[in-house]
Design a protein around this motif. Structure first.
Motif, PDB file in Angstrom:
ATOM      1  N   ARG A 158     -33.176  17.139 -18.028  1.00  0.00           N
ATOM      2  CA  ARG A 158     -32.233  17.870 -17.168  1.00  0.00           C
ATOM      3  C   ARG A 158     -32.980  18.824 -16.246  1.00  0.00           C
ATOM      4  O   ARG A 158     -32.671  18.923 -15.056  1.00  0.00           O
ATOM      5  N   ALA A 159     -33.964  19.534 -16.790  1.00  0.00           N
ATOM      6  CA  ALA A 159     -34.716  20.486 -15.973  1.00  0.00           C
ATOM      7  C   ALA A 159     -35.460  19.761 -14.853  1.00  0.00           C
ATOM      8  O   ALA A 159     -35.438  20.189 -13.696  1.00  0.00           O
ATOM      9  N   ALA A 160     -36.116  18.658 -15.192  1.00  0.00           N
ATOM     10  CA  ALA A 160     -36.875  17.906 -14.185  1.00  0.00           C
ATOM     11  C   ALA A 160     -35.948  17.298 -13.139  1.00  0.00           C
ATOM     12  O   ALA A 160     -36.237  17.332 -11.938  1.00  0.00           O
ATOM     13  N   LEU A 161     -34.827  16.740 -13.588  1.00  0.00           N
ATOM     14  CA  LEU A 161     -33.876  16.146 -12.649  1.00  0.00           C
ATOM     15  C   LEU A 161     -33.263  17.211 -11.746  1.00  0.00           C
ATOM     16  O   LEU A 161     -33.092  16.994 -10.538  1.00  0.00           O
ATOM     17  N   ALA A 192     -32.002  10.420 -21.540  1.00  0.00           N
ATOM     18  CA  ALA A 192     -30.992  10.733 -20.528  1.00  0.00           C
ATOM     19  C   ALA A 192     -30.052   9.552 -20.308  1.00  0.00           C
ATOM     20  O   ALA A 192     -28.825   9.732 -20.229  1.00  0.00           O
ATOM     21  N   VAL A 193     -30.584   8.364 -20.224  1.00  0.00           N
ATOM     22  CA  VAL A 193     -29.737   7.192 -19.987  1.00  0.00           C
ATOM     23  C   VAL A 193     -28.840   6.925 -21.191  1.00  0.00           C
ATOM     24  O   VAL A 193     -27.641   6.670 -21.045  1.00  0.00           O
ATOM     25  N   ALA A 223     -35.506   9.841  -9.164  1.00  0.00           N
ATOM     26  CA  ALA A 223     -35.724  10.989 -10.044  1.00  0.00           C
ATOM     27  C   ALA A 223     -35.831  10.535 -11.496  1.00  0.00           C
ATOM     28  O   ALA A 223     -36.693  11.014 -12.242  1.00  0.00           O
ATOM     29  N   LEU A 224     -34.971   9.612 -11.910  1.00  0.00           N
ATOM     30  CA  LEU A 224     -35.062   9.076 -13.276  1.00  0.00           C
ATOM     31  C   LEU A 224     -36.377   8.348 -13.489  1.00  0.00           C
ATOM     32  O   LEU A 224     -37.020   8.493 -14.529  1.00  0.00           O
TER      33      LEU A 224
END
Length: 175
Positions: free
Chosen positions: A149-152, A117-118, A105-106
């Motif tokens: 966050r939304a995509a993950l 994010a990381v 996902a990342l």
């Protein structure tokens, strides 16, 4: 701060494993991450030997490591395009079976969202520090984090009911 043998040993003991893992998450390659972090540490030491002050060894090495990985990715894309023009097949890395859903996902995120994010969630940098490392504004980091966050959440099938709470807490100085 002077980067000497003591500082390097302390960095290797406390920060190196976590930083390599973070850079690997952003780049998708642990060997590339190890190379980048080691090269950045060497550059920090060389600069310190020349008299340059480095305020935060971990912050400096993080920024330089990410820049080195980005440069490597750009170089790899250029080589791939050149091979395509020459009709030479590119060497593909074999897929690894131990990839977990979060890694995939990342990896599917755009580079800036993945880096934000990381830096924020894995390395636990503040939004301000992540912005410095990425060389963007805090607002850009926040929007990249929201998109990430939304995509993950969508990709992993998780409901993100904390949207906005985390960044508000970060703005107040709480992690």
């Amino acid at each position: 701060m002077r980067v000497d043998e003591v500082a390097i040993r302390e960095f290797l003991h406390t920060s190196y494993p976590r930083l390599v893992a973070a850079v690997a998450l952003t780049s998708g390659s642990r060997p590339a991450a190890e190379d980048a972090v080691q090269e950045a540490l060497l550059r920090a030491w060389e600069r310190s030997e020349k008299g340059e002050e480095i305020d935060s060894l971990e912050g400096w090495v993080t920024a330089v490591s990410l820049n080195l990985v980005r440069s490597g990715l750009r170089r790899m894309r250029s080589e791939r395009r050149a091979r395509a023009r020459l009709h030479t097949p590119a060497l593909a890395e074999p897929p690894t079976a131990d990839r977990i859903d979060v890694d995939r996902a990342l990896a599917a995120l755009p580079r800036r969202q993945r880096e934000a994010a990381v830096l924020r969630y894995y390395l636990q940098l503040s939004t301000a520090d992540a912005a410095k490392v990425m060389r963007v504004s805090e607002g850009t980091v926040k929007s990249n984090l929201a998109r990430a966050r939304a995509a993950l959440s969508e990709r992993l099938g998780v409901i993100d009911d904390r949207a906005g709470e985390e960044e508000e807490a970060n703005d107040r100085g709480t992690p």
